[in-house]
Design an enzyme around this catalytic site. Structure first.
Site, short mmCIF file in Angstrom:
data_model
loop_
_atom_site.label_atom_id
_atom_site.label_comp_id
_atom_site.label_asym_id
_atom_site.label_seq_id
_atom_site.Cartn_x
_atom_site.Cartn_y
_atom_site.Cartn_z
N SER A 139 0.83 -1.20 0.00
CA SER A 139 0.00 0.00 0.00
C SER A 139 0.86 1.25 0.00
O SER A 139 1.97 1.26 0.55
CB SER A 139 -0.87 -0.04 1.27
OG SER A 139 -1.37 1.24 1.55
N TYR A 173 -1.36 -0.73 10.79
CA TYR A 173 -1.68 -1.37 9.50
C TYR A 173 -0.54 -1.14 8.50
O TYR A 173 -0.04 -2.07 7.87
CB TYR A 173 -3.00 -0.82 8.95
CG TYR A 173 -3.16 -1.01 7.46
CD1 TYR A 173 -3.35 -2.27 6.93
CD2 TYR A 173 -3.06 0.07 6.58
CE1 TYR A 173 -3.45 -2.46 5.56
CE2 TYR A 173 -3.16 -0.10 5.21
CZ TYR A 173 -3.35 -1.36 4.71
OH TYR A 173 -3.43 -1.55 3.35
N LYS A 177 2.50 -3.72 6.58
CA LYS A 177 2.85 -3.79 5.15
C LYS A 177 4.35 -3.59 4.96
O LYS A 177 5.01 -4.32 4.20
CB LYS A 177 2.07 -2.75 4.35
CG LYS A 177 0.59 -3.02 4.24
CD LYS A 177 0.30 -4.24 3.37
CE LYS A 177 -1.17 -4.55 3.25
NZ LYS A 177 -1.44 -5.84 2.63
C1 UD1 Z 1 -6.86 5.48 3.84
C2 UD1 Z 1 -5.91 5.03 4.90
C3 UD1 Z 1 -4.75 4.33 4.23
C4 UD1 Z 1 -5.27 3.16 3.37
C5 UD1 Z 1 -6.21 3.74 2.34
C6 UD1 Z 1 -6.77 2.70 1.40
C7 UD1 Z 1 -6.12 6.62 6.76
C8 UD1 Z 1 -5.47 7.75 7.47
N1 UD1 Z 1 -5.47 6.16 5.67
O1 UD1 Z 1 -6.21 6.33 3.00
O2 UD1 Z 1 -3.83 3.86 5.15
O3 UD1 Z 1 -4.21 2.51 2.73
O4 UD1 Z 1 -7.27 4.40 3.02
O5 UD1 Z 1 -7.92 2.12 1.87
O6 UD1 Z 1 -7.16 6.14 7.16
N2 UD1 Z 1 -12.54 11.60 3.57
C9 UD1 Z 1 -13.53 12.49 3.94
N3 UD1 Z 1 -14.65 11.98 4.52
C10 UD1 Z 1 -14.82 10.64 4.76
C11 UD1 Z 1 -13.79 9.74 4.37
C12 UD1 Z 1 -12.65 10.26 3.79
O7 UD1 Z 1 -13.42 13.69 3.74
O8 UD1 Z 1 -15.86 10.26 5.32
C13 UD1 Z 1 -11.33 12.14 2.93
C14 UD1 Z 1 -10.04 11.81 3.70
O9 UD1 Z 1 -9.77 12.83 4.61
C15 UD1 Z 1 -9.03 11.75 2.56
C16 UD1 Z 1 -9.83 11.28 1.35
O10 UD1 Z 1 -11.20 11.50 1.68
O11 UD1 Z 1 -8.57 13.02 2.29
C17 UD1 Z 1 -9.63 9.81 1.05
O12 UD1 Z 1 -9.84 9.09 2.24
P1 UD1 Z 1 -9.76 7.50 2.27
O13 UD1 Z 1 -10.67 6.93 1.27
O14 UD1 Z 1 -9.93 7.08 3.71
O15 UD1 Z 1 -8.29 7.15 1.77
P2 UD1 Z 1 -6.85 7.59 2.36
O16 UD1 Z 1 -6.97 8.64 3.38
O17 UD1 Z 1 -5.97 7.88 1.22
#
Ligand code: UD1
Length: 351
Positions: A139, A173, A177
């Site tokens: 990842s 997590y 990895k």
């Molecule tokens: C998250 C994980 C990462 C994992 C990846 C793939 C964290 C900090 N990181 O990454 O380790 O490998 O998922 O599954 O959890 N967002 C919102 N509202 C929400 C959900 C997300 O605004 O309800 C935003 C987050 O702040 C981020 C973006 O959407 O900026 C993407 O979020 P997410 O899908 O969780 O992915 P990652 O943060 O990249």
């Protein structure tokens, strides 16, 4: 003729099912038996059986074994390694929730690290006659924070404590990895001749098979952006919380490299076919383009979906911007993501 076998651990899950689908569609693997091992801790046998019925009817090329790699090593040996001549392994089995890994670190190390160690020990015991292809699902989380963008593979080098680029993983997590990547590197140093290992560092897989053959159906409240948005669109959750509005990005919301899961699945087939330069290769698997949370919402709107949302506090541990340099995969694997944000959003809803 000896039976050719590809072992897919974690093969009933979201990514595993899409890989299986691509393997079944590719005529190069017509003569292969596809052995799926999964403990079903985060997947649904009903969805998986439906997929198999549709694609593999009467051919019986897919075999399923419900085995926990971390706790049932003896069954893994008896049912898999004693029975099949495994030619290649795609190893996806593992827990993947950042939040849960912080709450239950031992469970994560036990499941992800011990499970993989058990698997590797059996590979070493049974598969030493030919170099074995081992594709490991890693990842972008191994990079942590503070990498130069777009992120290149050498922003996280193995075999040392080079802190010159990213911070490294910032949660258990991610550490599972990176630990596993380091273990794979040590194995290659010990006995390179038995291994052909490819580490794929996934960015943010989203979407689903456009024909609706694979369904992502997370239980409970999703942590990741797209599954959450999908539940809001379906009316199962009232509104999306957009975490943070003052990041150092053009619209103040975080930027990620979303990749269609079908493109991601195809990267595994490209890795299987790849005549490796060395016994251990690492590739970023992303599109190279980042989109902000607001851009994702606006893409869903363009497709005609209403996504009620509001700004909320930043989520701890979120990097402002993460996107890949995937040129190494393009050059060496002859693989490139083909589907854009529109297809990703469209197919997320369809799934
Ligand atoms: C998250 C994980 C990462 C994992 C990846 C793939 C964290 C900090 N990181 O990454 O380790 O490998 O998922 O599954 O959890 N967002 C919102 N509202 C929400 C959900 C997300 O605004 O309800 C935003 C987050 O702040 C981020 C973006 O959407 O900026 C993407 O979020 P997410 O899908 O969780 O992915 P990652 O943060 O990249």
């Amino acid at each position: 003729m000896e039976e050719k076998v590809i072992l897919l651990t974690g093969g009933t899950g979201y990514i595993g099912s899409h890989i299986l689908l691509e393997l079944l569609k590719d005529s190069k693997y017509n003569n292969h038996t596809l052995v799926v091992v999964d403990n079903l801790s985060n997947s649904n046998l009903k969805n998986f059986s439906r997929l198999i019925r549709k694609l593999d009817f009467q051919k019986q090329r897919v075999k399923f074994h419900q085995i926990n790699l971390a706790t049932e090593s003896d069954r893994l040996e008896k049912e898999i390694f004693c029975c099949y001549h495994v030619e290649a392994i795609i190893h996806l089995a593992g827990l993947k929730s950042v939040k849960e890994s912080i709450q239950e670190p031992l469970m994560y190390y036990q499941n992800n690290v011990v499970g993989t160690l058990n698997l590797l020990a059996l590979v070493k015991k049974y598969c030493y006659a030919t170099p074995i292809r081992f594709i490991f699902s890693s990842s972008a989380t191994v990079y942590g924070e503070g990498c130069l963008l777009p992120i290149k593979e050498d922003a996280r080098k193995l075999g040392g404590y080079d802190r010159s680029s990213g911070s490294g993983p910032i949660n258990p997590y991610g550490r599972t990895k990176l630990i596993l990547e380091e273990i794979l590197r040590d194995l290659v140093i010990e006995q390179g001749s038995i291994w052909k290992i490819t580490i794929l560092r996934y960015f943010n897989p989203i979407g689903a098979d456009p024909n609706g053959l694979v369904v992502e159906d997370p239980t409970g409240i999703p942590e990741n952006l797209i599954p959450y948005v999908v539940k809001v669109i379906r009316g199962e959750l009232p509104e999306l919380n957009v975490f943070g509005n003052n990041y150092s990005t053009p619209d103040g919301t975080c930027i990620r490299d979303y990749i269609h899961v079908v493109d991601l699945a195809k990267a595994h087939l490209a890795a299987l076919k790849y005549d490796q330069l060395s016994n251990l290769e690492i590739f970023n698997i992303g599109t190279g383009t980042g989109y902000s949370v607001l851009e994702v919402i606006s893409e869903f709107k363009k497709l005609g979906y209403s996504v009620p949302w509001k700004f909320a506090a930043r989520r701890p541990g979120d990097s402002p911007q993460v996107y890949a340099d995937s040129s190494r995969a393009e050059l060496l694997l002859d693989w490139k993501a083909e589907l854009g944000l529109t297809e990703m959003c469209r197919d997320s809803i369809r799934g």
